[in-house]
Design an enzyme around this catalytic site. Structure first.
Site, PDB file in Angstrom:
ATOM      1  N   LYS A   1       0.832  -1.213   0.000  1.00  0.00           N
ATOM      2  CA  LYS A   1       0.000   0.000   0.000  1.00  0.00           C
ATOM      3  C   LYS A   1       0.863   1.257   0.000  1.00  0.00           C
ATOM      4  O   LYS A   1       0.557   2.240  -0.693  1.00  0.00           O
ATOM      5  CB  LYS A   1      -0.924  -0.002   1.218  1.00  0.00           C
ATOM      6  CG  LYS A   1      -1.825   1.236   1.326  1.00  0.00           C
ATOM      7  CD  LYS A   1      -2.764   1.362   0.133  1.00  0.00           C
ATOM      8  CE  LYS A   1      -3.559   2.671   0.140  1.00  0.00           C
ATOM      9  NZ  LYS A   1      -4.395   2.855   1.320  1.00  0.00           N
ATOM     10  N   LYS A  26       0.800  11.935   5.015  1.00  0.00           N
ATOM     11  CA  LYS A  26       1.206  10.861   5.926  1.00  0.00           C
ATOM     12  C   LYS A  26       1.727   9.671   5.140  1.00  0.00           C
ATOM     13  O   LYS A  26       2.798   9.116   5.452  1.00  0.00           O
ATOM     14  CB  LYS A  26       0.016  10.437   6.787  1.00  0.00           C
ATOM     15  CG  LYS A  26       0.320   9.294   7.754  1.00  0.00           C
ATOM     16  CD  LYS A  26      -0.911   8.474   8.094  1.00  0.00           C
ATOM     17  CE  LYS A  26      -1.317   7.572   6.946  1.00  0.00           C
ATOM     18  NZ  LYS A  26      -2.371   6.593   7.285  1.00  0.00           N
TER      19      LYS A  26
END
Length: 298
Positions: free
Chosen positions: A172, A241
């Site tokens: 991911k 992030k």
């Protein structure tokens, strides 16, 4: 499968995943610290739990949808965490975009108590969660994966079991590193076309017919950038992030990735122009505020 599913974290992603499972005839119990999130989930058919212990007493499959790795660690391993509450044989599916170290640490503690843990971060945004069309990249024990596969199939259209615990998070992070870069490079390509006197909309169509296409050009730009909608449900703060996770992982591995590092720099610098709460597709405005701004004369 007749399992009662628990969902911890009822934000845009978690709530819509829970609602999708309800539509697929699963019984879903949800928990969130936000009363507003819980009320919205109830409206979508989710049964609210006022305490984690109420949820864990009734659910043998628990889905986490949390902001960051530290939240996963706290919910799972904290003083009143899941490892102290759930029964042996429970499977925890963590859909948070976390870090492999946290997933491995949590999984190691879970296995001591005969609890299975899968890291299964998702792509597709709130709309994909609501439609059950997300993609999932999954790390963890294959037996545990097969056990919960009917639940994963109800939540998503595509699933890739990548490897052991932590592998899902690595996949991911790599995916979002590319997505972040593609948003910037697509904005630059369309800016190049505009400055050369060619219609950017037509050039976007041409790119999507050629080898330069990506999810940014095929979905993000047509849906949220060129329309000036900027309402994907995924924020600048969340993508910053994720880009930071990619940068940190590369540095920890002592891998030289100049393109990725430049992309990370651009995302970091964008904080001076775009708030964390802005839609992540707004990054295009840093390249060309006139073309991609919310107003043509911005």
């Amino acid at each position: 499968m007749t399992h009662t599913i628990g969902v911890i974290g009822l934000g845009n992603m978690g709530r819509n995943m829970a609602a999708t499972l309800v539509k697929k005839s699963f019984t879903v119990i949800g928990f969130d610290l936000s009363e507003t999130a819980c009320k919205q989930a109830v409206e979508q058919g989710v049964i609210p739990a006022s305490q984690l212990s109420i949820l864990t007493e009734q659910c043998d499959i628990i889905i986490l949808s949390l902001p960051k790795a530290e939240h996963v660690e706290a919910v799972c391993l904290g003083a009143n965490g899941l490892i102290h509450l759930v029964t042996a044989g429970t499977t925890i599916i963590d859909t948070t975009t976390s870090v492999p170290e946290t997933s491995r640490m949590v999984a190691a503690e879970c296995v001591k108590r005969d609890i299975a843990f899968l890291d299964a971060p998702v792509s597709g945004g709130p709309a994909g969660a609501a439609a059950g069309t997300m993609s999932m990249v999954i790390g963890g024990d294959m037996k545990a994966y097969r056990h919960v596969l009917p639940v994963l199939e109800a939540m998503s259209s595509t699933r890739v079991h990548v490897g052991d615990v932590g592998a899902g998070n690595i996949a991911k992070i790599a995916n979002n590193m590319l997505a972040a870069a593609h948003l910037i490079t697509t904005a630059e390509a369309l800016t190049l076309a505009e400055k050369a006197g060619v219609d950017p909309e037509k050039v976007l169509e041409a790119i999507n017919a050629g080898s330069g296409r990506s999810a940014a050009s095929q979905a993000m730009f047509p849906t949220w950038v060129m329309t000036k909608a900027y309402d994907s449900g995924f924020t600048m703060g969340l993508m910053r992030k994720d880009v930071g996770l990619a940068k940190t992982l590369a540095q920890s591995l002592n891998v030289e990735l100049p393109m990725a590092m430049k992309s990370a720099e651009l995302w970091e610098d964008s904080i001076h122009k775009l708030a964390d709460s802005d839609d992540f597709c707004c990054i295009a405005q840093c390249t060309n505020p006139l073309l991609f701004g919310k107003e043509d004369n911005a």
